[in-house]
Enzyme design. Structure first.
Site, short mmCIF file in Angstrom:
data_model
loop_
_atom_site.label_atom_id
_atom_site.label_comp_id
_atom_site.label_asym_id
_atom_site.label_seq_id
_atom_site.Cartn_x
_atom_site.Cartn_y
_atom_site.Cartn_z
N LYS A 22 -5.78 -1.64 18.92
CA LYS A 22 -5.48 -2.68 17.93
C LYS A 22 -4.60 -2.14 16.81
CE LYS A 22 -8.64 -3.64 14.62
NZ LYS A 22 -8.16 -3.57 13.22
N ASN A 23 -4.99 -0.98 16.29
CA ASN A 23 -4.30 -0.48 15.09
C ASN A 23 -2.95 0.16 15.38
OD1 ASN A 23 -6.35 -1.51 13.61
ND2 ASN A 23 -7.39 0.45 13.22
N CYS A 120 -11.83 -7.67 0.69
CA CYS A 120 -12.21 -7.42 2.07
C CYS A 120 -13.65 -6.94 2.07
CB CYS A 120 -11.27 -6.36 2.63
SG CYS A 120 -11.77 -5.71 4.22
N ARG A 125 -9.49 -2.34 -1.03
CA ARG A 125 -8.28 -2.16 -0.22
C ARG A 125 -6.99 -2.67 -0.86
NH1 ARG A 125 -9.74 -3.63 5.90
NH2 ARG A 125 -8.03 -2.21 6.36
N PRO A 126 -6.58 -2.09 -1.99
CA PRO A 126 -5.31 -2.51 -2.60
C PRO A 126 -4.10 -2.08 -1.77
CG PRO A 126 -6.27 -0.66 -3.81
CD PRO A 126 -7.26 -1.03 -2.74
N VAL A 127 -2.92 -2.64 -2.09
CA VAL A 127 -1.69 -2.26 -1.37
C VAL A 127 -0.66 -1.67 -2.34
CG1 VAL A 127 -1.97 -3.81 0.60
CG2 VAL A 127 -0.85 -4.65 -1.48
N ASP A 128 -1.17 -1.11 -3.46
CA ASP A 128 -0.27 -0.57 -4.48
C ASP A 128 0.66 0.53 -3.95
OD1 ASP A 128 -2.92 0.68 -4.33
OD2 ASP A 128 -2.13 2.11 -5.77
N GLN A 129 0.20 1.30 -2.96
CA GLN A 129 1.03 2.40 -2.45
C GLN A 129 2.20 1.88 -1.61
OE1 GLN A 129 0.46 5.61 -3.55
NE2 GLN A 129 -0.99 4.45 -4.80
N ASP A 308 -13.64 4.32 11.13
CA ASP A 308 -13.80 3.23 12.10
C ASP A 308 -14.84 3.54 13.17
OD1 ASP A 308 -11.93 1.78 10.75
OD2 ASP A 308 -10.29 2.17 12.15
N ARG A 400 -12.16 -9.92 16.82
CA ARG A 400 -10.91 -9.53 16.17
C ARG A 400 -10.38 -8.23 16.75
NH1 ARG A 400 -10.86 -9.71 9.83
NH2 ARG A 400 -8.88 -8.82 10.43
N1 EPU Z 1 -5.55 2.49 -0.49
C1 EPU Z 1 -5.15 2.22 -1.79
N2 EPU Z 1 -3.90 1.72 -1.99
C2 EPU Z 1 -3.04 1.45 -0.97
C3 EPU Z 1 -3.45 1.71 0.33
C4 EPU Z 1 -4.71 2.23 0.56
O1 EPU Z 1 -5.90 2.44 -2.73
O2 EPU Z 1 -1.93 0.98 -1.26
C5 EPU Z 1 -6.89 3.05 -0.23
C6 EPU Z 1 -7.80 2.09 0.50
O3 EPU Z 1 -8.44 1.18 -0.37
C7 EPU Z 1 -8.75 3.03 1.21
C8 EPU Z 1 -7.86 4.22 1.54
O4 EPU Z 1 -6.74 4.14 0.66
O5 EPU Z 1 -9.76 3.43 0.34
C9 EPU Z 1 -7.34 4.29 2.96
O6 EPU Z 1 -6.87 3.01 3.36
P1 EPU Z 1 -5.71 2.80 4.43
O7 EPU Z 1 -4.53 2.22 3.74
O8 EPU Z 1 -5.52 4.03 5.22
O9 EPU Z 1 -6.36 1.68 5.35
P2 EPU Z 1 -5.54 0.53 6.07
O10 EPU Z 1 -4.21 1.03 6.43
O11 EPU Z 1 -5.65 -0.73 5.29
C10 EPU Z 1 -6.19 1.18 8.53
C11 EPU Z 1 -6.87 0.52 9.68
C12 EPU Z 1 -8.35 0.38 9.37
C13 EPU Z 1 -8.92 1.77 9.12
C14 EPU Z 1 -8.15 2.47 7.99
C15 EPU Z 1 -8.59 3.90 7.75
C16 EPU Z 1 -5.11 -0.85 10.60
C17 EPU Z 1 -4.56 -2.22 10.86
N3 EPU Z 1 -6.26 -0.78 9.91
O12 EPU Z 1 -6.39 0.33 7.39
O13 EPU Z 1 -8.95 -0.19 10.52
O14 EPU Z 1 -10.28 1.68 8.77
O15 EPU Z 1 -6.74 2.47 8.30
O16 EPU Z 1 -8.43 4.65 8.89
O17 EPU Z 1 -4.55 0.13 11.03
C18 EPU Z 1 -10.63 -1.34 11.73
O18 EPU Z 1 -9.92 -1.21 12.74
O19 EPU Z 1 -11.83 -1.73 11.80
C19 EPU Z 1 -10.07 -1.01 10.42
C20 EPU Z 1 -10.61 -1.43 9.28
#
Ligand code: EPU
Length: 420
Positions: A22-23, A120, A125-129, A308, A400
């Site tokens: 999926k990911n 969530c 899970r912010p997207v600031d980065q 995960d 999902r």
């Molecule tokens: N984070 C921030 N700011 C950002 C991005 C991330 O603070 O801009 C924080 C997050 O809140 C978290 C950490 O950084 O505490 C890591 O988050 P990451 O961005 O790596 O997670 P993601 O990309 O949103 C993906 C997978 C998740 C998996 C995580 C960690 C996908 C579509 N989703 O999420 O998968 O848990 O990486 O490995 O690739 C799942 O499949 O059940 C699932 C939740």
């Protein structure tokens, strides 16, 4: 709402084919926005999240052709006639991975409007980065009315050091950088095999990327990418979920269409639990007799123990013959399965971000509620190990991210049925 009814206590025996990840599939589908050529994809898993992503992409004008039945794992995308540069709230709110359209859309068309994902269940899970990285590449970004609005006629290469390791953040910036002008360096990049799968496909599309598989990706931007063919990598999380199931129930299974080189510490932990693992080509045979041994771990980024898989391993620990502890370091609210497992007779307590388990001699089936994708999978495993009947409610979470889990489990002897 569908439920799963499980009568536990059956040993698992037979083959389970693993689907595409999926990911990996979600970012790979978004890469269809980067080119006017055909992206011919295979091993795309049949999941609700994939359908949501295809719906989102189709409404931008991306042409989606998908086979039927078994062939629905074959998807061809064509991005020659993109007409809308918007990802609306209605779709983004149901799937956070929708944020992955931001980088490619902005890079190829100079503009993108993507709804900010909301909260969530597993954490904020912010997207600031993602935003910080695109700004460093010259994008003008405003956040208004719940939307991220990004503009930049041509992104410029930059050195980007993210504050933490982020999987989709790395993928978004990587896709954006392929079409930027000049060199982009992504420091502190995520190294998950799914990121590598995306990067390998981008190279096949004509992107220039060095350092694939490391935490430093160096990208030389090109003017255009072309189409390619790509088979999505096998899902290591799905594979580990079935291995946890057999660790909890006992039995002898083979997971096929997998790869051992993409696993992390999970396989070592499964061996520590007493699972007898052997590699047979693209299959892993797993035999288990007796009660599992407990394992303790803390979740970290790849190649550490994946968040995960945390819930599924806990489902084995709760029937193990001793105490264990699990620390979750990636998401702040990823223990929602604990209360549900305790309803089955597990003995788990939580202090901060650590769960303490005392292995129980027996679990007894009960109705439980799924709260997120991996929590759902862990409750299915606990139900398979429990005596009597477990009813798992709200399994839309499971749909999902798992391709027909109940079919795959009943094929190896589990007593599990979907109740509509
Ligand atoms: N984070 C921030 N700011 C950002 C991005 C991330 O603070 O801009 C924080 C997050 O809140 C978290 C950490 O950084 O505490 C890591 O988050 P990451 O961005 O790596 O997670 P993601 O990309 O949103 C993906 C997978 C998740 C998996 C995580 C960690 C996908 C579509 N989703 O999420 O998968 O848990 O990486 O490995 O690739 C799942 O499949 O059940 C699932 C939740």
């Amino acid at each position: 709402m569908d439920k799963l009814q499980i009568t536990g206590g059956k040993r698992l025996n037979g083959d389970i084919p693993i689907s595409g990840a999926k990911n990996a599939a979600l970012p790979i589908l978004c890469a269809g926005l980067l080119t006017a050529g055909d992206l011919v994809l295979s091993n795309v898993p049949r999941l609700h999240d994939v359908r949501t992503m295809l719906k989102l992409l189709a409404q931008t004008g991306l042409k989606v052709s998908q086979g039927e039945g078994k062939d629905s794992e074959n998807v061809t995308l064509n991005g020659a006639a993109i007409g809308s540069l918007e990802a609306p709230y209605e779709l983004v709110k149901t799937m956070r991975a929708s944020i992955l359209v931001l980088g490619p859309m902005l890079a190829r068309f100079g503009e993108a409007k993507v709804s900010l994902p909301g909260g969530c269940a597993i954490g904020s899970r912010p997207v600031d980065q993602h935003i910080k990285g695109l700004r460093a590449m010259g994008a003008e970004i405003t956040i208004e009315g719940g939307y991220i609005h990004a503009k930049c006629p041509r992104l410029q290469g930059a050195r980007i050091l993210t504050d933490m390791i982020t999987v989709t953040g790395t993928e978004n910036l990587l896709m954006a950088a392929t079409l930027a002008q000049g060199e982009t360096i992504l420091e502190n990049a995520a190294r998950e095999p799914e990121v590598t799968d995306l990067a390998n496909m981008l190279v096949a599309m004509g992107a220039k990327i060095e350092g694939i598989g490391t935490d430093r990706l160096v990208i030389q931007g090109v003017d255009a990418l072309h189409g390619t063919e790509h088979a999505v990598i096998s899902d290591r999380i799905e594979a580990a979920t079935f291995l946890c199931a057999v660790a909890a129930t006992g039995g002898d299974i083979r997971i096929t269409r997998t790869r051992t080189d993409i696993f992390d510490v999970a396989l070592d932990k499964l061996r520590e639990m007493g699972l007898n693992l052997s590699v047979e080509g693209d299959a892993i045979r797993a035999r288990m007799d007796g009660r599992p041994r407990p394992v303790s771990f803390r979740t970290t980024e790849y190649p550490g123990f994946p968040t995960d898989m945390q819930a599924q391993f806990m489902a084995v620990n709760i029937v193990a013959d001793g105490p264990s502890r699990v620390t979750e370091t990636i998401f702040e609210n990823r223990f929602m399965h604990v209360q549900e497992m305790n309803r089955l007779g597990a003995q788990i307590s939580i202090e901060g971000n650590t769960a303490f388990m005392r292995g129980a001699d027996r679990l007894v089936g009960a109705p439980v509620m799924a709260t997120d994708l991996r929590a759902s999978a862990s409750l299915v495993i606990a139900g398979l190990a429990a005596e009597g009947t477990t009813l798992v409610d709200r399994i839309y979470h499971l749909d999902r991210g798992y391709d027909r889990m109940e079919d795959k489990l009943s094929a190896v002897g589990a007593d599990i049925v979907r109740i509509k």
